[in-house]
Design a protein around this motif. Structure first.
Motif, PDB file in Angstrom:
ATOM      1  N   GLU A 253       3.850   3.128   2.093  1.00  0.00           N
ATOM      2  CA  GLU A 253       5.639   3.430   1.477  1.00  0.00           C
ATOM      3  C   GLU A 253       4.506   5.434   0.797  1.00  0.00           C
ATOM      4  O   GLU A 253       3.560   4.979   0.334  1.00  0.00           O
ATOM      5  CB  GLU A 253       5.310   2.802   0.845  1.00  0.00           C
ATOM      6  CG  GLU A 253       7.093   2.934  -0.147  1.00  0.00           C
ATOM      7  CD  GLU A 253       6.991   1.807  -1.332  1.00  0.00           C
ATOM      8  OE1 GLU A 253       7.735   2.908  -2.235  1.00  0.00           O
ATOM      9  OE2 GLU A 253       6.382   0.606  -1.457  1.00  0.00           O
ATOM     10  N   THR A 254       5.127   5.890   1.723  1.00  0.00           N
ATOM     11  CA  THR A 254       5.105   6.994   1.218  1.00  0.00           C
ATOM     12  C   THR A 254       5.497   7.371   0.097  1.00  0.00           C
ATOM     13  O   THR A 254       6.875   7.295  -0.248  1.00  0.00           O
ATOM     14  CB  THR A 254       5.600   7.965   1.986  1.00  0.00           C
ATOM     15  OG1 THR A 254       4.726   8.489   3.068  1.00  0.00           O
ATOM     16  CG2 THR A 254       5.041   9.879   1.281  1.00  0.00           C
ATOM     17  N   LEU A 255       4.778   7.995  -1.308  1.00  0.00           N
ATOM     18  CA  LEU A 255       5.174   7.796  -2.496  1.00  0.00           C
ATOM     19  C   LEU A 255       5.306   9.355  -2.626  1.00  0.00           C
ATOM     20  O   LEU A 255       4.566  10.537  -2.054  1.00  0.00           O
ATOM     21  CB  LEU A 255       4.756   7.815  -3.877  1.00  0.00           C
ATOM     22  CG  LEU A 255       4.182   6.041  -3.882  1.00  0.00           C
ATOM     23  CD1 LEU A 255       2.866   5.658  -5.221  1.00  0.00           C
ATOM     24  CD2 LEU A 255       5.586   5.040  -3.885  1.00  0.00           C
ATOM     25  N   PRO A 256       6.283  10.119  -3.073  1.00  0.00           N
ATOM     26  CA  PRO A 256       7.249  11.328  -3.809  1.00  0.00           C
ATOM     27  C   PRO A 256       5.815  12.265  -4.859  1.00  0.00           C
ATOM     28  O   PRO A 256       4.973  11.390  -5.376  1.00  0.00           O
ATOM     29  CB  PRO A 256       8.147  11.632  -3.946  1.00  0.00           C
ATOM     30  CG  PRO A 256       8.412  10.714  -5.161  1.00  0.00           C
ATOM     31  CD  PRO A 256       7.714   9.548  -4.334  1.00  0.00           C
TER      32      PRO A 256
ATOM     33  N   ALA B 225       7.294   8.691 -10.977  1.00  0.00           N
ATOM     34  CA  ALA B 225       7.282   7.630  -8.974  1.00  0.00           C
ATOM     35  C   ALA B 225       6.154   7.147  -9.391  1.00  0.00           C
ATOM     36  O   ALA B 225       6.141   6.477  -8.501  1.00  0.00           O
ATOM     37  CB  ALA B 225       7.580   8.884  -7.806  1.00  0.00           C
ATOM     38  N   ILE B 226       4.844   7.279  -9.301  1.00  0.00           N
ATOM     39  CA  ILE B 226       3.940   6.702  -9.093  1.00  0.00           C
ATOM     40  C   ILE B 226       3.557   5.547 -10.011  1.00  0.00           C
ATOM     41  O   ILE B 226       3.227   4.776  -9.877  1.00  0.00           O
ATOM     42  CB  ILE B 226       2.751   8.107  -8.469  1.00  0.00           C
ATOM     43  CG1 ILE B 226       2.547   8.646  -7.530  1.00  0.00           C
ATOM     44  CG2 ILE B 226       1.604   6.602  -8.789  1.00  0.00           C
ATOM     45  CD1 ILE B 226       1.412  10.332  -7.839  1.00  0.00           C
ATOM     46  N   ARG B 227       4.110   5.958 -11.474  1.00  0.00           N
ATOM     47  CA  ARG B 227       3.650   5.241 -12.127  1.00  0.00           C
ATOM     48  C   ARG B 227       4.920   3.750 -11.996  1.00  0.00           C
ATOM     49  O   ARG B 227       4.390   2.915 -12.029  1.00  0.00           O
ATOM     50  CB  ARG B 227       3.459   5.783 -13.127  1.00  0.00           C
ATOM     51  CG  ARG B 227       2.087   6.491 -14.239  1.00  0.00           C
ATOM     52  CD  ARG B 227       2.963   6.973 -15.490  1.00  0.00           C
ATOM     53  NE  ARG B 227       1.962   7.962 -16.181  1.00  0.00           N
ATOM     54  CZ  ARG B 227       1.519   8.941 -16.696  1.00  0.00           C
ATOM     55  NH1 ARG B 227       2.600   8.945 -17.605  1.00  0.00           N
ATOM     56  NH2 ARG B 227       0.718   9.269 -16.629  1.00  0.00           N
ATOM     57  N   ALA B 228       6.160   4.226 -11.553  1.00  0.00           N
ATOM     58  CA  ALA B 228       6.972   3.582 -11.500  1.00  0.00           C
ATOM     59  C   ALA B 228       6.664   2.639  -9.975  1.00  0.00           C
ATOM     60  O   ALA B 228       6.601   0.853 -10.661  1.00  0.00           O
ATOM     61  CB  ALA B 228       8.308   4.382 -10.989  1.00  0.00           C
TER      62      ALA B 228
ATOM     63  N   ILE C 140       0.518  -1.186  -0.091  1.00  0.00           N
ATOM     64  CA  ILE C 140      -0.272   0.168  -0.105  1.00  0.00           C
ATOM     65  C   ILE C 140       0.614   0.905   0.348  1.00  0.00           C
ATOM     66  O   ILE C 140       1.665   0.648   1.095  1.00  0.00           O
ATOM     67  CB  ILE C 140      -1.019   0.017   1.429  1.00  0.00           C
ATOM     68  CG1 ILE C 140      -2.392   1.235   1.777  1.00  0.00           C
ATOM     69  CG2 ILE C 140      -0.199  -0.038   1.722  1.00  0.00           C
ATOM     70  CD1 ILE C 140      -2.818   1.183   2.005  1.00  0.00           C
ATOM     71  N   ALA C 141       0.517   2.447  -1.048  1.00  0.00           N
ATOM     72  CA  ALA C 141       1.100   3.652  -0.845  1.00  0.00           C
ATOM     73  C   ALA C 141       0.044   4.718  -1.030  1.00  0.00           C
ATOM     74  O   ALA C 141      -1.078   3.881  -0.998  1.00  0.00           O
ATOM     75  CB  ALA C 141       1.999   3.484  -1.926  1.00  0.00           C
ATOM     76  N   VAL C 142       1.095   5.841  -0.207  1.00  0.00           N
ATOM     77  CA  VAL C 142       0.208   7.020  -0.505  1.00  0.00           C
ATOM     78  C   VAL C 142       0.895   7.534  -0.752  1.00  0.00           C
ATOM     79  O   VAL C 142       2.193   8.084  -0.926  1.00  0.00           O
ATOM     80  CB  VAL C 142       0.119   6.815   1.477  1.00  0.00           C
ATOM     81  CG1 VAL C 142       1.656   6.883   2.024  1.00  0.00           C
ATOM     82  CG2 VAL C 142      -1.101   7.887   2.380  1.00  0.00           C
ATOM     83  N   VAL C 143       0.070   8.969  -2.023  1.00  0.00           N
ATOM     84  CA  VAL C 143       0.957  10.198  -2.118  1.00  0.00           C
ATOM     85  C   VAL C 143       0.262  11.341  -1.517  1.00  0.00           C
ATOM     86  O   VAL C 143      -1.605  11.359  -1.203  1.00  0.00           O
ATOM     87  CB  VAL C 143       0.443   9.647  -3.574  1.00  0.00           C
ATOM     88  CG1 VAL C 143       0.249  10.931  -4.204  1.00  0.00           C
ATOM     89  CG2 VAL C 143       0.614   8.948  -4.098  1.00  0.00           C
TER      90      VAL C 143
ATOM     91  N   LEU D  80      -3.096  14.191  -9.792  1.00  0.00           N
ATOM     92  CA  LEU D  80      -1.818  12.816  -9.838  1.00  0.00           C
ATOM     93  C   LEU D  80      -2.841  11.324  -9.958  1.00  0.00           C
ATOM     94  O   LEU D  80      -2.381  10.836 -10.436  1.00  0.00           O
ATOM     95  CB  LEU D  80      -0.930  13.155  -8.766  1.00  0.00           C
ATOM     96  CG  LEU D  80       0.228  14.087  -8.597  1.00  0.00           C
ATOM     97  CD1 LEU D  80       0.601  14.272  -7.635  1.00  0.00           C
ATOM     98  CD2 LEU D  80       0.876  13.923  -9.996  1.00  0.00           C
ATOM     99  N   LEU D  81      -2.872  11.070  -8.917  1.00  0.00           N
ATOM    100  CA  LEU D  81      -4.012   9.866  -9.128  1.00  0.00           C
ATOM    101  C   LEU D  81      -5.712   9.340 -10.254  1.00  0.00           C
ATOM    102  O   LEU D  81      -4.925   8.635 -10.105  1.00  0.00           O
ATOM    103  CB  LEU D  81      -5.254   9.529  -7.596  1.00  0.00           C
ATOM    104  CG  LEU D  81      -3.759   9.145  -6.724  1.00  0.00           C
ATOM    105  CD1 LEU D  81      -4.488   9.164  -5.148  1.00  0.00           C
ATOM    106  CD2 LEU D  81      -2.881   8.290  -6.373  1.00  0.00           C
ATOM    107  N   SER D  82      -6.025  10.627 -10.340  1.00  0.00           N
ATOM    108  CA  SER D  82      -7.155  10.810 -12.132  1.00  0.00           C
ATOM    109  C   SER D  82      -5.734  10.439 -12.625  1.00  0.00           C
ATOM    110  O   SER D  82      -6.706   9.441 -13.682  1.00  0.00           O
ATOM    111  CB  SER D  82      -8.105  11.713 -11.454  1.00  0.00           C
ATOM    112  OG  SER D  82      -8.533  11.703 -10.281  1.00  0.00           O
ATOM    113  N   GLN D  83      -5.138  11.194 -12.857  1.00  0.00           N
ATOM    114  CA  GLN D  83      -4.261  10.736 -14.019  1.00  0.00           C
ATOM    115  C   GLN D  83      -3.286   9.694 -14.036  1.00  0.00           C
ATOM    116  O   GLN D  83      -3.442   8.884 -15.414  1.00  0.00           O
ATOM    117  CB  GLN D  83      -3.426  11.748 -14.383  1.00  0.00           C
ATOM    118  CG  GLN D  83      -3.750  13.736 -14.824  1.00  0.00           C
ATOM    119  CD  GLN D  83      -3.169  13.759 -15.138  1.00  0.00           C
ATOM    120  OE1 GLN D  83      -1.952  14.724 -14.465  1.00  0.00           O
ATOM    121  NE2 GLN D  83      -3.350  15.979 -15.904  1.00  0.00           N
TER     122      GLN D  83
END
Length: 168
Positions: A150-153, A158-161, A3-6, A17-20
Motif C-alpha cells: 500500500e502506498t502512503l502519502p 497518514a503514516i501514523r493513521a 505492508i506500506a511504502v512511503v 518521516l519514518l524516524s519521527q
C-alpha cells in the motif's frame, strides 16, 4: 499481508518521516523492530551520503557508509555494516512486535540481499511492515511485494493513521 511504502521526492523527507514515526510510536509503548536513519548527525556537504542507522527498539547505532577517499564517486554503502544491521535486527525475537520499520528498501534489497528475509519473516509472523523506498528501487520493491504494498502519502498523519489501523 500488511505492508506500506512511503516515498517522498524531497531529499531526506522519507527518512525524517519514518524516524519521527518510530520515535513517536516508541513513546506510545509500541514494540518495534527494524531500523531508521539517525537524523541527529550533522550533515556535511562534502559527505552528503554519510549515514548511520538506529536499530529498533534498543537504539544501537551502526554507521553504514564507508570513507572511500577524496575524489571517489563510488557508492559509499558498506555491505559489511549493512550485514551487521541486518544481523542485529534478525537476532531479535518477533514475539509481541507490533510493527517492523525499514528506513529504505535500497540497492541491497533490490539485489535480493539486505533486509528482504527480515521483511519476509515479519510478514510471515503477521507483523505489519512500513518501508521507505526511493525511486531507483521502487520497481524491485513492487516485484518483491507482488503488487500488494500500500502506498502512503509522505504525510505524518497518514503514516501514523496507517500504523494505528494495522496494529489494532
Amino acid at each position: 499481508m500488511r505492508i506500506a511504502v512511503v516515498s517522498s521526492p524531497k531529499r531526506g523527507e522519507t527518512d525524517r518521516l519514518l524516524s519521527q514515526t518510530a520515535a513517536f510510536l516508541l513513546t506510545q509503548g509500541v514494540k518495534l523492530t527494524g531500523i531508521v536513519k539517525v537524523l541527529e548527525e550533522e550533515e556535511d556537504a562534502s559527505c552528503a551520503c554519510d549515514m548511520s542507522v538506529r536499530v529498533l527498539p534498543n537504539g544501537q547505532i551502526i554507521p553504514i557508509t564507508q570513507d572511500l577517499g577524496d575524489g571517489s564517486d563510488a557508492c559509499k554503502l558498506d555491505p559489511g555494516a549493512i550485514a551487521l544491521a541486518v544481523h542485529e535486527v534478525e537476532k531479535q525475537p518477533l514475539e509481541d512486535v507490533q510493527l517492523f520499520i525499514l528506513n529504505k528498501f535500497g540497492p541491497e534489497e533490490a539485489d535480493g540481499r539486505g533486509f528482504r528475509a527480515a521483511i519476509g519473516a515479519a510478514l510471515e509472523a503477521g507483523i505489519p511492515v512500513l518501508v521507505g523506498v526511493g525511486g531507483p528501487s521502487r520497481a524491485a520493491f513492487d516485484v518483491f511485494v507482488d503488487g500488494l504494498g500500500e502506498t502512503l502519502p509522505p504525510d505524518t498523519d497518514a503514516i501514523r493513521a496507517w500504523c494505528q489501523q494495522v496494529m489494532a
